[in-house]
Design an enzyme around this catalytic site. Structure first.
Site, short mmCIF file in Angstrom:
data_model
loop_
_atom_site.label_atom_id
_atom_site.label_comp_id
_atom_site.label_asym_id
_atom_site.label_seq_id
_atom_site.Cartn_x
_atom_site.Cartn_y
_atom_site.Cartn_z
N HIS A 9 6.17 0.72 9.07
CA HIS A 9 5.81 0.40 10.47
C HIS A 9 6.84 -0.54 11.11
O HIS A 9 7.97 -0.62 10.64
CB HIS A 9 4.37 -0.13 10.56
CG HIS A 9 3.41 0.72 9.80
ND1 HIS A 9 2.94 1.92 10.27
CD2 HIS A 9 2.87 0.59 8.55
CE1 HIS A 9 2.14 2.47 9.38
NE2 HIS A 9 2.08 1.70 8.32
N GLU A 24 -0.02 -5.36 9.57
CA GLU A 24 0.59 -4.76 8.39
C GLU A 24 2.12 -4.80 8.43
O GLU A 24 2.76 -5.11 7.42
CB GLU A 24 0.12 -3.30 8.25
CG GLU A 24 0.65 -2.66 6.98
CD GLU A 24 0.49 -1.16 6.94
OE1 GLU A 24 -0.24 -0.59 7.77
OE2 GLU A 24 1.11 -0.54 6.06
N HIS A 77 3.63 -0.85 2.00
CA HIS A 77 2.57 -0.75 3.00
C HIS A 77 1.34 -1.55 2.56
O HIS A 77 1.24 -1.97 1.40
CB HIS A 77 2.13 0.72 3.17
CG HIS A 77 3.10 1.55 3.94
ND1 HIS A 77 2.88 1.97 5.22
CD2 HIS A 77 4.32 2.04 3.59
CE1 HIS A 77 3.92 2.68 5.65
NE2 HIS A 77 4.80 2.75 4.67
N GLU A 141 0.86 0.80 -1.73
CA GLU A 141 -0.17 0.20 -0.88
C GLU A 141 -0.65 -1.04 -1.61
O GLU A 141 -1.43 -0.96 -2.57
CB GLU A 141 -1.32 1.18 -0.66
CG GLU A 141 -0.93 2.48 0.05
CD GLU A 141 -0.91 2.36 1.58
OE1 GLU A 141 -1.03 1.21 2.09
OE2 GLU A 141 -0.77 3.40 2.25
ZN LIG Z 1 1.18 1.57 6.43
#
Ligand SMILES: [Zn+2]
Length: 176
Positions: A9, A24, A77, A141
């Site tokens: 992102h 995030e 992430h 993640e």
């Molecule tokens: Zn993400």
């Protein structure tokens, strides 16, 4: 050994927003820079898809890694789920039976050993940055921003450093 680090992102796309307001994109970048510093200190060559809060397309991220000739690609992430009780760590790769799958398993295990969250596991997932990259690529993640206790952890520098150390340990283990 060339490791391409991709903080997910950025720019107009903040990614998931934590229940505590943490974005995030900011967590991903901080953990990525910490990871890069650890790897550089161990003699790895590092490149990033971004080093500030700017937007980079998914194709652009893969193109950068491919053009640089990265040996491994690591995308960072944070997770999110409508159920705030869901928590833990998981790592994605593109196809079963590949080096990327084994890389994902090694990194995910090392990360969980360091941060002690629930080990959700590793899974094949058709994600653009995993599909478009030519080298073994994984997407980590770290934890869930939708989970209050994990969102708190993700806001602290101590936990972010632990995430970086865990991923670093996995990369070193897999590449040496
Ligand atoms: Zn993400």
């Amino acid at each position: 050994m060339k490791i391409f680090i991709d903080p997910g992102h950025g720019g107009s796309n903040p990614g998931a927003i934590g229940v505590n307001g943490v974005a995030e994109a900011e967590v991903n970048l901080d953990v990525s820079l910490r990871l890069g510093e650890l790897l550089a200190g161990r003699g790895y060559d590092i490149e990033y898809s971004r080093v500030a809060n700017n937007a980079v397309s998914l194709q652009g991220r893969a193109d950068m890694a491919n053009a640089w000739g990265a040996d491994y690609y690591v995308s960072i992430h944070c997770n999110s789920n409508p159920d705030p009780s869901i928590g833990g760590t998981e790592t994605f790769y593109y196809r079963e039976g590949t080096t990327a799958q084994r890389f994902a398993e090694t990194v995910n295990t090392a990360l969980v050993n360091q941060i002690n969250l629930r080990n959700i596991g590793t899974f094949a997932r058709n994600l653009a940055v995993l599909r478009l990259t030519k080298m073994p690529a994984i997407l980590v993640e770290l934890a869930f921003l939708s989970n209050p206790s994990e969102a708190y952890l993700l806001s602290t520098s101590e936990f972010r450093q632990n995430c970086a150390v865990g991923i670093f340990n996995g990369i070193v283990q897999f590449t040496s």
